[in-house]
Design a protein around this motif. Sequence first.
Motif, mmCIF file in Angstrom:
data_model
loop_
_atom_site.group_PDB
_atom_site.id
_atom_site.type_symbol
_atom_site.label_atom_id
_atom_site.label_comp_id
_atom_site.label_asym_id
_atom_site.label_seq_id
_atom_site.Cartn_x
_atom_site.Cartn_y
_atom_site.Cartn_z
ATOM 1 N N GLU A 109 44.388 35.288 44.724
ATOM 2 C CA GLU A 109 44.692 33.856 44.822
ATOM 3 C C GLU A 109 45.858 33.459 43.922
ATOM 4 O O GLU A 109 46.625 32.551 44.251
ATOM 5 C CB GLU A 109 43.442 33.044 44.453
ATOM 6 C CG GLU A 109 42.344 33.133 45.508
ATOM 7 C CD GLU A 109 41.020 32.558 45.024
ATOM 8 O OE1 GLU A 109 40.984 32.062 43.868
ATOM 9 O OE2 GLU A 109 40.033 32.619 45.777
ATOM 10 N N ASN A 110 45.990 34.134 42.787
ATOM 11 C CA ASN A 110 47.056 33.809 41.842
ATOM 12 C C ASN A 110 48.271 34.733 41.990
ATOM 13 O O ASN A 110 49.217 34.628 41.212
ATOM 14 C CB ASN A 110 46.524 33.873 40.413
ATOM 15 C CG ASN A 110 45.558 32.750 40.090
ATOM 16 O OD1 ASN A 110 45.950 31.645 39.767
ATOM 17 N ND2 ASN A 110 44.263 33.037 40.196
ATOM 18 N N GLU A 111 48.208 35.611 43.006
ATOM 19 C CA GLU A 111 49.316 36.522 43.323
ATOM 20 C C GLU A 111 49.797 37.276 42.076
ATOM 21 O O GLU A 111 50.982 37.326 41.760
ATOM 22 C CB GLU A 111 50.478 35.736 43.959
ATOM 23 C CG GLU A 111 50.077 35.064 45.265
ATOM 24 C CD GLU A 111 51.231 34.314 45.910
ATOM 25 O OE1 GLU A 111 52.260 34.119 45.236
ATOM 26 O OE2 GLU A 111 51.109 33.924 47.089
ATOM 27 N N LEU A 112 48.822 37.876 41.386
ATOM 28 C CA LEU A 112 49.116 38.649 40.187
ATOM 29 C C LEU A 112 49.307 40.110 40.563
ATOM 30 O O LEU A 112 48.403 40.749 41.081
ATOM 31 C CB LEU A 112 47.966 38.513 39.175
ATOM 32 C CG LEU A 112 47.672 37.080 38.709
ATOM 33 C CD1 LEU A 112 46.402 37.041 37.884
ATOM 34 C CD2 LEU A 112 48.851 36.534 37.913
ATOM 35 N N SER A 113 50.491 40.631 40.306
ATOM 36 C CA SER A 113 50.806 41.993 40.736
ATOM 37 C C SER A 113 50.599 43.034 39.637
ATOM 38 O O SER A 113 50.637 44.233 39.914
ATOM 39 C CB SER A 113 52.268 42.055 41.217
ATOM 40 O OG SER A 113 53.154 41.691 40.163
ATOM 41 N N ASN A 114 50.382 42.586 38.405
ATOM 42 C CA ASN A 114 50.286 43.546 37.300
ATOM 43 C C ASN A 114 48.878 43.668 36.725
ATOM 44 O O ASN A 114 48.693 43.985 35.559
ATOM 45 C CB ASN A 114 51.286 43.200 36.185
ATOM 46 C CG ASN A 114 51.178 41.759 35.710
ATOM 47 O OD1 ASN A 114 50.731 40.884 36.442
ATOM 48 N ND2 ASN A 114 51.582 41.503 34.475
ATOM 49 N N ILE A 115 47.883 43.392 37.555
ATOM 50 C CA ILE A 115 46.484 43.636 37.182
ATOM 51 C C ILE A 115 45.835 44.466 38.272
ATOM 52 O O ILE A 115 45.976 44.166 39.461
ATOM 53 C CB ILE A 115 45.663 42.349 37.034
ATOM 54 C CG1 ILE A 115 46.277 41.391 36.031
ATOM 55 C CG2 ILE A 115 44.236 42.684 36.603
ATOM 56 C CD1 ILE A 115 45.471 40.118 35.836
ATOM 57 N N GLU A 116 45.107 45.483 37.865
ATOM 58 C CA GLU A 116 44.237 46.203 38.790
ATOM 59 C C GLU A 116 42.816 46.174 38.240
ATOM 60 O O GLU A 116 42.607 46.148 37.028
ATOM 61 C CB GLU A 116 44.679 47.663 38.959
ATOM 62 C CG GLU A 116 44.496 48.521 37.718
ATOM 63 C CD GLU A 116 44.667 50.007 37.987
ATOM 64 O OE1 GLU A 116 43.654 50.659 38.332
ATOM 65 O OE2 GLU A 116 45.798 50.510 37.841
ATOM 66 N N THR A 117 41.849 46.129 39.128
ATOM 67 C CA THR A 117 40.457 46.217 38.703
ATOM 68 C C THR A 117 40.026 47.680 38.736
ATOM 69 O O THR A 117 40.544 48.472 39.534
ATOM 70 C CB THR A 117 39.539 45.385 39.613
ATOM 71 O OG1 THR A 117 39.670 45.841 40.970
ATOM 72 C CG2 THR A 117 39.890 43.912 39.544
ATOM 73 N N ARG A 118 39.088 48.008 37.859
ATOM 74 C CA ARG A 118 38.581 49.375 37.827
ATOM 75 C C ARG A 118 37.082 49.354 37.501
ATOM 76 O O ARG A 118 36.701 48.946 36.422
ATOM 77 C CB ARG A 118 39.334 50.234 36.821
ATOM 78 C CG ARG A 118 38.909 51.710 36.832
ATOM 79 C CD ARG A 118 39.771 52.569 35.910
ATOM 80 N NE ARG A 118 41.181 52.557 36.318
ATOM 81 C CZ ARG A 118 42.128 53.258 35.693
ATOM 82 N NH1 ARG A 118 41.815 54.014 34.645
ATOM 83 N NH2 ARG A 118 43.381 53.195 36.120
ATOM 84 N N LYS A 119 36.282 49.785 38.445
ATOM 85 C CA LYS A 119 34.839 49.910 38.213
ATOM 86 C C LYS A 119 34.604 51.147 37.355
ATOM 87 O O LYS A 119 35.039 52.229 37.692
ATOM 88 C CB LYS A 119 34.104 50.035 39.551
ATOM 89 C CG LYS A 119 32.597 50.318 39.428
ATOM 90 C CD LYS A 119 31.838 49.088 39.006
ATOM 91 C CE LYS A 119 30.331 49.393 38.918
ATOM 92 N NZ LYS A 119 29.742 49.718 40.237
ATOM 93 N N ILE A 120 33.920 50.958 36.238
ATOM 94 C CA ILE A 120 33.671 52.079 35.326
ATOM 95 C C ILE A 120 32.171 52.260 35.132
ATOM 96 O O ILE A 120 31.398 51.308 35.262
ATOM 97 C CB ILE A 120 34.369 51.874 33.967
ATOM 98 C CG1 ILE A 120 33.911 50.572 33.298
ATOM 99 C CG2 ILE A 120 35.883 51.889 34.135
ATOM 100 C CD1 ILE A 120 34.462 50.370 31.892
#
Length: 241
Positions: A128-139
Amino acid sequence: MKKIAFLLTIALMVSCNGKNGNSETSQAEEPTHKHSQEEASEHGTANAHMRQSSVEDLIRRFESPERDAYQQPHKVLEYLGDLKGKTVMDIGAGSGYFSVKLAEQGATVIAADVDDEFQEFLQRRIQENELSNIETRKIPYDAPGLSKEEVDMVLMVNSYHHIENRPQYFAKVREGTKPSGELVVIDYFKFEIPVGPPVNHKVSMDVVVNELKEAGYTTFDVNVDLLEYQFLIRARFPERK
């Protein structure tokens, strides 16, 4: 008075240096801290306590003006310094409270969490915020999910007490951090305060330092004055040969 007594105890461990309650120590001997049964079970009681609230309620709490008031994110970001071009893993990212702010500072952010619902919420927030420099990671619960020397910094805010077998866990964090990198832990003082979990769920600052020594960290910058209810610890380790 409780905070003064608590900080006097900490002073036995870390030698004061400079202003604003900062101190720096280097490990000169093997750690001798032994974990009590209560400390070993803290993560379990803390996780059970957190699960009493729905994810929706937790997100509202994490993103609330009340949290802004005590968490003082602008102060934390200033404390972290220039993040442009750095890769930062935010462990226990939850709703992305700090992940988004780190990205806005120019960091490449890995928003890591064990919970699927938090990760789904954050993925929507990123889109929604068009953020290109965050990735999610399930740990998983027992590992940070980092490749060797993958990040410049690991940030853990209000989540240290949720981790089991912490010296082993943070040894893995250290392996996933570049030789010039650091771990930053922010968590609640272990006494009665208006925010945070119950006292018996918290981990005292001296225990954090000793556990991180066991994990291989050797130099610590400890700040007890920046935030009213929380301590900040920057932990570093010798560059690998």
